[in-house]
Design a protein around this motif. Structure first.
Motif, PDB file in Angstrom:
ATOM      1  N   ASP A  98      -5.785   8.732  -4.850  1.00 32.42           N
ATOM      2  CA  ASP A  98      -6.221   7.334  -4.880  1.00 32.42           C
ATOM      3  C   ASP A  98      -7.580   7.210  -5.552  1.00 32.42           C
ATOM      4  OD1 ASP A  98      -5.863   4.564  -4.202  1.00 32.42           O
ATOM      5  OD2 ASP A  98      -7.405   4.839  -2.669  1.00 32.42           O
ATOM      6  N   ASP A  99      -8.451   8.155  -5.266  1.00 35.31           N
ATOM      7  CA  ASP A  99      -9.778   8.129  -5.903  1.00 35.31           C
ATOM      8  C   ASP A  99      -9.645   8.302  -7.409  1.00 35.31           C
ATOM      9  OD1 ASP A  99     -10.849   7.860  -3.396  1.00 35.31           O
ATOM     10  OD2 ASP A  99     -11.316   9.997  -3.153  1.00 35.31           O
ATOM     11  N   GLN A 100      -8.728   9.173  -7.821  1.00 35.19           N
ATOM     12  CA  GLN A 100      -8.524   9.369  -9.256  1.00 35.19           C
ATOM     13  C   GLN A 100      -7.996   8.095  -9.915  1.00 35.19           C
ATOM     14  OE1 GLN A 100      -5.916  12.740  -9.548  1.00 35.19           O
ATOM     15  NE2 GLN A 100      -7.472  14.213  -8.879  1.00 35.19           N
ATOM     16  N   ILE A 101      -7.065   7.446  -9.238  1.00 35.55           N
ATOM     17  CA  ILE A 101      -6.521   6.193  -9.779  1.00 35.55           C
ATOM     18  C   ILE A 101      -7.615   5.140  -9.884  1.00 35.55           C
ATOM     19  CG2 ILE A 101      -4.954   4.274  -9.325  1.00 35.55           C
ATOM     20  CD1 ILE A 101      -3.555   6.704 -10.382  1.00 35.55           C
ATOM     21  N   GLU A 138       0.827  -1.205   0.000  1.00 36.29           N
ATOM     22  CA  GLU A 138       0.000   0.000   0.000  1.00 36.29           C
ATOM     23  C   GLU A 138       0.863   1.256   0.000  1.00 36.29           C
ATOM     24  OE1 GLU A 138      -3.951   1.741   2.362  1.00 36.29           O
ATOM     25  OE2 GLU A 138      -2.721   0.151   3.251  1.00 36.29           O
ATOM     26  N   LEU A 139       1.943   1.252   0.783  1.00 33.75           N
ATOM     27  CA  LEU A 139       2.828   2.420   0.818  1.00 33.75           C
ATOM     28  C   LEU A 139       3.522   2.622  -0.529  1.00 33.75           C
ATOM     29  CD1 LEU A 139       4.423   2.032   4.368  1.00 33.75           C
ATOM     30  CD2 LEU A 139       2.904   3.863   3.610  1.00 33.75           C
ATOM     31  N   LEU A 140       4.016   1.540  -1.123  1.00 31.29           N
ATOM     32  CA  LEU A 140       4.675   1.664  -2.424  1.00 31.29           C
ATOM     33  C   LEU A 140       3.686   2.130  -3.492  1.00 31.29           C
ATOM     34  CD1 LEU A 140       6.954  -1.510  -2.444  1.00 31.29           C
ATOM     35  CD2 LEU A 140       7.658   0.852  -2.130  1.00 31.29           C
ATOM     36  N   ARG A 141       2.502   1.598  -3.441  1.00 29.75           N
ATOM     37  CA  ARG A 141       1.486   1.984  -4.425  1.00 29.75           C
ATOM     38  C   ARG A 141       1.141   3.464  -4.308  1.00 29.75           C
ATOM     39  NH1 ARG A 141      -3.880   2.623  -3.710  1.00 29.75           N
ATOM     40  NH2 ARG A 141      -5.230   2.513  -5.565  1.00 29.75           N
ATOM     41  N   ASN A 142       0.932   3.910  -3.099  1.00 30.40           N
ATOM     42  CA  ASN A 142       0.526   5.299  -2.901  1.00 30.40           C
ATOM     43  C   ASN A 142       1.665   6.268  -3.206  1.00 30.40           C
ATOM     44  OD1 ASN A 142      -1.987   4.401  -2.190  1.00 30.40           O
ATOM     45  ND2 ASN A 142      -1.622   4.499   0.006  1.00 30.40           N
ATOM     46  N   ALA A 143       2.898   5.882  -2.880  1.00 25.75           N
ATOM     47  CA  ALA A 143       4.039   6.732  -3.230  1.00 25.75           C
ATOM     48  C   ALA A 143       4.191   6.805  -4.748  1.00 25.75           C
ATOM     49  CB  ALA A 143       5.316   6.188  -2.595  1.00 25.75           C
ATOM     50  N   ASP A 144       3.942   5.696  -5.430  1.00 23.56           N
ATOM     51  CA  ASP A 144       4.013   5.683  -6.890  1.00 23.56           C
ATOM     52  C   ASP A 144       2.926   6.568  -7.495  1.00 23.56           C
ATOM     53  OD1 ASP A 144       5.416   4.489  -9.163  1.00 23.56           O
ATOM     54  OD2 ASP A 144       3.480   3.571  -9.619  1.00 23.56           O
ATOM     55  N   ILE A 145       1.743   6.518  -6.901  1.00 27.55           N
ATOM     56  CA  ILE A 145       0.656   7.388  -7.380  1.00 27.55           C
ATOM     57  C   ILE A 145       1.049   8.855  -7.223  1.00 27.55           C
ATOM     58  CG2 ILE A 145      -1.697   8.139  -6.880  1.00 27.55           C
ATOM     59  CD1 ILE A 145      -2.362   5.254  -6.149  1.00 27.55           C
ATOM     60  N   LYS A 164      -9.646   5.891 -12.723  1.00 26.13           N
ATOM     61  CA  LYS A 164      -8.946   5.524 -13.949  1.00 26.13           C
ATOM     62  C   LYS A 164      -9.082   4.040 -14.233  1.00 26.13           C
ATOM     63  CE  LYS A 164      -5.065   8.430 -15.335  1.00 26.13           C
ATOM     64  NZ  LYS A 164      -3.603   8.572 -15.292  1.00 26.13           N
ATOM     65  N   VAL A 165      -8.884   3.252 -13.178  1.00 25.28           N
ATOM     66  CA  VAL A 165      -8.978   1.796 -13.332  1.00 25.28           C
ATOM     67  C   VAL A 165     -10.391   1.408 -13.734  1.00 25.28           C
ATOM     68  CG1 VAL A 165      -8.824  -0.406 -12.117  1.00 25.28           C
ATOM     69  CG2 VAL A 165      -7.095   1.351 -11.726  1.00 25.28           C
ATOM     70  N   ARG A 166     -11.341   2.093 -13.135  1.00 23.71           N
ATOM     71  CA  ARG A 166     -12.748   1.810 -13.459  1.00 23.71           C
ATOM     72  C   ARG A 166     -13.043   2.139 -14.917  1.00 23.71           C
ATOM     73  NH1 ARG A 166     -17.105   5.252 -13.319  1.00 23.71           N
ATOM     74  NH2 ARG A 166     -19.176   4.270 -13.148  1.00 23.71           N
ATOM     75  N   LEU A 167     -12.576   3.314 -15.368  1.00 20.57           N
ATOM     76  CA  LEU A 167     -12.803   3.701 -16.751  1.00 20.57           C
ATOM     77  C   LEU A 167     -12.083   2.762 -17.722  1.00 20.57           C
ATOM     78  CD1 LEU A 167     -12.672   7.606 -16.752  1.00 20.57           C
ATOM     79  CD2 LEU A 167     -14.656   6.136 -17.129  1.00 20.57           C
ATOM     80  N   GLU A 168     -10.878   2.346 -17.334  1.00 22.36           N
ATOM     81  CA  GLU A 168     -10.140   1.407 -18.194  1.00 22.36           C
ATOM     82  C   GLU A 168     -10.920   0.113 -18.373  1.00 22.36           C
ATOM     83  OE1 GLU A 168      -6.111  -1.322 -18.096  1.00 22.36           O
ATOM     84  OE2 GLU A 168      -6.178   0.510 -16.883  1.00 22.36           O
ATOM     85  N   HIS A 169     -11.473  -0.373 -17.290  1.00 20.11           N
ATOM     86  CA  HIS A 169     -12.257  -1.603 -17.370  1.00 20.11           C
ATOM     87  C   HIS A 169     -13.500  -1.396 -18.255  1.00 20.11           C
ATOM     88  CE1 HIS A 169     -14.126  -5.367 -16.163  1.00 20.11           C
ATOM     89  NE2 HIS A 169     -15.223  -4.694 -15.817  1.00 20.11           N
TER      90      HIS A 169
END
Length: 791
Positions: A534-537, A506-513, A540-545
């Motif tokens: 995080d909400d934007q990501i 979670e920390l790596l993911r959020n730092a990457d975001i 994004k994932v939702r729109l990609e799907h």
């Protein structure tokens, strides 16, 4: 210590003791029997004497002749055992007596009872004989006798028995000695053979079999046992020789210890490895052993099951050893206990292996496994392990820590302009600088490519955390100046534990975001993660799907925006624009999903879907489109499509499937796409040009292409970006730029199309400058095919 006893003497003594005991029992029985017989004989004799005297005394009693009676009784003097005879009258009064010389007995005045007499004289034999005449009792006679006859008889018998016992014992001794000699003779041979065998286990002497009896069978068994022992000793000797040969030739150290741990044997390899010789000085050996500074070096007990399900125990220990000559080595020692049949410890056997090179190789492998070979920083695997430990520690101590991801901005330019070697050198210098500015408790890792990750501990103070992050960026600038390379910046994303995550992923993911958000904001800055990112990501994932599903289910629509020609005063062409109407979210603007399509790799499928839609329009509505002046439709190409290597084949397959002529299709690409790999782009575009397609350069003026490149591009049209048109006629610079682009296109023989025309003033200005192709809301919005055909 007990003295040695002869088996023969023991047997003889025991036989004699048994025989004597038996004879004693027999003698006791015989003496008792003889006493009873002698007593009976004496009693019988005295009974006869008493009867005779009683008969002869009757007349004296009848006639009351005391003298005659005494004379009759005196006959008893001829019987040595009779001590006294008392004669009583019929009225039971004393009448006469006989008394042997030296006898002190006195007759009672009245006739006594025989029981009382016997009780009072237990050492005498007392007989009472009644005197009857014609059936009348005329008196009684009482006789007293000693037991000398009985005792004398017993003494004679005892003497005879003693004599007989002595003779029997002597005979038994002689017989037993002879018999035992015959019996023990084979055993003596057994003993002699056993003694020789103990002196020499390989002796061929065996016990002699004298008779085929039980002892003979024992000799056979004993000889077989000696043969088996000899064979076993031969095998043992052979095994020992093999062990010694193998041990001496073995490349590893082999040793034996007793139960106290003292060395009994050590082969040459052991002595050569340790530099010590037998006898081993245990104190000196212990001083040479040093503890190994590795967690894996601790002594361990390993259990392994054998085929019988039993447990074989051995001890394994890895340690450093300093030889007496000062050489340092690393040894792996394994020791197994030697147990005897009853489970007791009989010593130890062990092996010694020099693992110095192996340990160095292991350390090198561990270094490679946990470090980056280019920068010598720790790699992501090690970083994650340490981050996990630090999170647990921070949780226990209620502390905070931060994960920072740094991505170098435009690092690709370094590789492109200076080469990959220069890029690698730059990464190495940056890594050293970053490693120096981090605190001892912090950790820096190369994630891969041009990305670095930092773990900053104890960041409760936000200001101090900012200073530490600023020190990283300062070190980056310093390293660049050292190499005299072009100025470079970095984008940093920060996630703080526990506010922005409670585990590693979670920390790596959020730092990457946060890092990508820094790039989106223009690079060269630090962005701290927030929930909004995080909400934007997630969106994004939702729109990609949803986009993936929309492409697969043909839910996207192709709209056309017509292009106006002032020469014909009508439409001449159109641009295909994709539109997405979602069942849940409604209309989704292109600027929200085009970027997602490019990032996710869906841009290829999206581009092909648009091309299929355009080809289908031409297949179904070609006459209607031409009727309103549209001669071709432009389709945008992305960089991913152009450089895929299979674009032309895909395009030709689609237009062939729908029966569309290449002249009806125009492909648009931007300046930035063309400049990614100019030479390759030119070659690809030439193949499209040769296939009959029309090509145009979209968004001209926004990139950094030069006129030299523009001259080489095999294009038919240049499209002026809407950013230069939207402020006309109010922005004089935009008017000058637009006029220059139009003039340049005309000089190069290219058609020029202005995008974003929204009013009459813009249209008039463009016509005055000689730009006759226009596109914008002033003429028409993007329309679906049916709406377009109604214009």
């Amino acid at each position: 210590m007990q003295s040695k006893q002869s088996l023969k003497s023991v047997i003889i003594r025991r036989l004699l003791a048994i025989f004597i005991f038996a004879l004693l029992i027999v003698a006791v029985v015989l003496i008792h029997v003889e006493r009873d017989l002698s007593r009976t004989k004496l009693k019988d004799d005295l009974t006869v004497v008493s009867a005779i005297l009683a008969n002869r005394s009757k007349a004296a009693l009848v006639f009351n002749d005391v003298e005659a009676a005494a004379t009759n009784l005196a006959v008893a003097r001829y019987h040595q055992s009779i001590l006294q005879i008392c004669l009583f009258s019929g009225d039971e009064y004393f009448f006469a007596e006989y008394r042997a010389p030296n006898t002190r007995l006195n007759c009672p005045k009245k006739t006594p009872e025989i029981n009382s007499l016997q009780a009072n004289h237990s050492d005498l034999l007392v007989l009472k004989t009644p005197l009857n005449e014609d059936g009348l009792n005329v008196g009684s006679l009482v006789l007293y006798s000693n037991l000398d006859y009985v005792r004398n008889t017993q003494q004679h018998v005892l003497v005879i028995l003693v004599f007989v016992v002595i003779i029997c014992l002597f005979a038994v001794y002689l017989i037993a000695h002879h018999v035992i000699e015959r019996i023990l003779h084979p055993l003596a041979h057994l003993h002699a053979a056993a003694v020789k065998f103990t002196e020499n286990v390989f002796s061929l002497d065996r016990a002699e079999k004298i008779k085929n009896d039980e002892v003979g069978e024992l000799v056979d068994v004993f000889n077989n046992m000696l043969d088996n022992l000899a064979d076993e000793h031969k095998l043992l000797h052979l095994s020992e020789q093999r062990f010694r040969t193998l041990s001496e030739q073995a490349p590893i150290g082999i040793f034996l210890k007793d139960e106290q741990g003292q060395y009994l044997y050590a082969n040459k390899s052991w002595q050569q490895m340790t530099g010590m010789q037998l006898p081993i000085n245990q104190v000196q050996l212990d001083q040479c052993i040093e503890p190994l500074a590795l967690e894996s070096s601790t002594e361990s007990v390993l259990l392994k099951g054998d085929s019988n399900g039993q447990q074989n125990v051995y001890f394994a220990d890895e340690y450093e050893f300093k030889t007496p000559f000062g050489q340092r080595k690393c040894f792996l020692e394994k020791i197994s206990p030697i147990t005897i049949s009853d489970g007791g410890l009989d010593g130890y056997i062990g092996t010694l292996l020099d693992v110095t090179e192996l340990r160095q190789a292991r350390l090198s492998l561990e270094h490679l496994a946990y470090s980056d070979p280019l920068t010598d920083l720790v790699n992501l695997r090690y970083f994650k392990e340490q981050l996990q430990k630090s999170i647990k520690q921070a949780e226990r101590q209620s502390e905070s820590l931060a994960v920072v991801i740094m991505d170098l901005d435009n690092f690709k330019r370094v590789n492109d302009t200076r080469g990959h070697e220069a890029g690698d050198e730059l990464l190495g210098v940056i890594a050293k600088k970053l490693n120096k500015v981090t605190q001892n408790t912090d950790l820096v890792c190369r994630m891969g490519g041009d990305e670095f990750i930092f773990m900053l501990k104890d960041v409760a103070d936000t200001q101090s955390m900012c200073w530490r992050i600023q020190a990283m960026t300062n070190a980056l600038a310093t390293s660049l100046k050292t190499l005299t390379l072009p100025e470079m910046t970095a984008s940093l994303g920060v996630a703080v534990y526990p506010d922005n995550g409670t585990d590693v992923s979670e920390l790596l993911r959020n730092a990457d975001i946060a890092m990508y958000k820094a790039k989106e904001k223009g690079r060269n800055q630090t962005v701290y993660f927030s929930q909004e990112f995080d909400d934007q990501i997630r969106q994004k994932v939702r729109l990609e799907h949803k986009l993936r599903q929309a492409i697969a289910n043909d839910k996207l629509q192709v709209y056309l925006q017509p292009q106006y020609s002032s020469i014909t005063d009508g439409f001449s062409a159109a641009e295909a624009l994709v539109r997405w109407f979602d069942d849940e979210d409604g209309f989704i603007p292109p600027d929200k999903f085009i970027g997602i399509a490019e990032e996710s790799g869906l841009i290829d499928a999206l581009g092909m879907a648009v091309l299929k839609g355009v080809a289908n329009y031409w297949n179904e509505y070609e006459a209607q489109l031409q009727a309103i002046g549209i001669q071709r439709i432009a389709v945008n190409l992305s960089a991913r499509q152009i450089y895929s290597g299979r674009l032309l084949d895909q395009v030709l397959s689609i237009i062939k499937h729908y029966g569309v002529s290449p002249e009806r299709i125009e492909f648009e690409m931007t300046e930035s796409v063309m400049m990614e790999n100019t030479d390759q782009a030119i070659e690809i575009l030439k193949t499209f040009k040769d296939a009959g397609f029309c090509l145009s350069l979209d968004d001209f003026g926004t990139g950094y292409s030069s006129l030299a490149y523009l001259k080489r591009f095999p294009i038919d049209c240049v499209k002026i970006d809407r950013s230069f048109i939207q402020d006309i006629p109010h922005d004089h610079q935009d008017m000058e730029i637009s006029a220059a682009i139009i003039a340049m296109g005309q000089k190069l023989g290219l058609a020029v199309l202005a995008e974003g025309v929204e009013n009459q003033a813009q249209k008039t200005f463009l016509e005055e400058q000689g730009c006759h192709l226009m596109q914008g809301y002033y003429f028409s919005r993007p329309l679906d095919i049916k709406s377009l055909l109604k214009l």
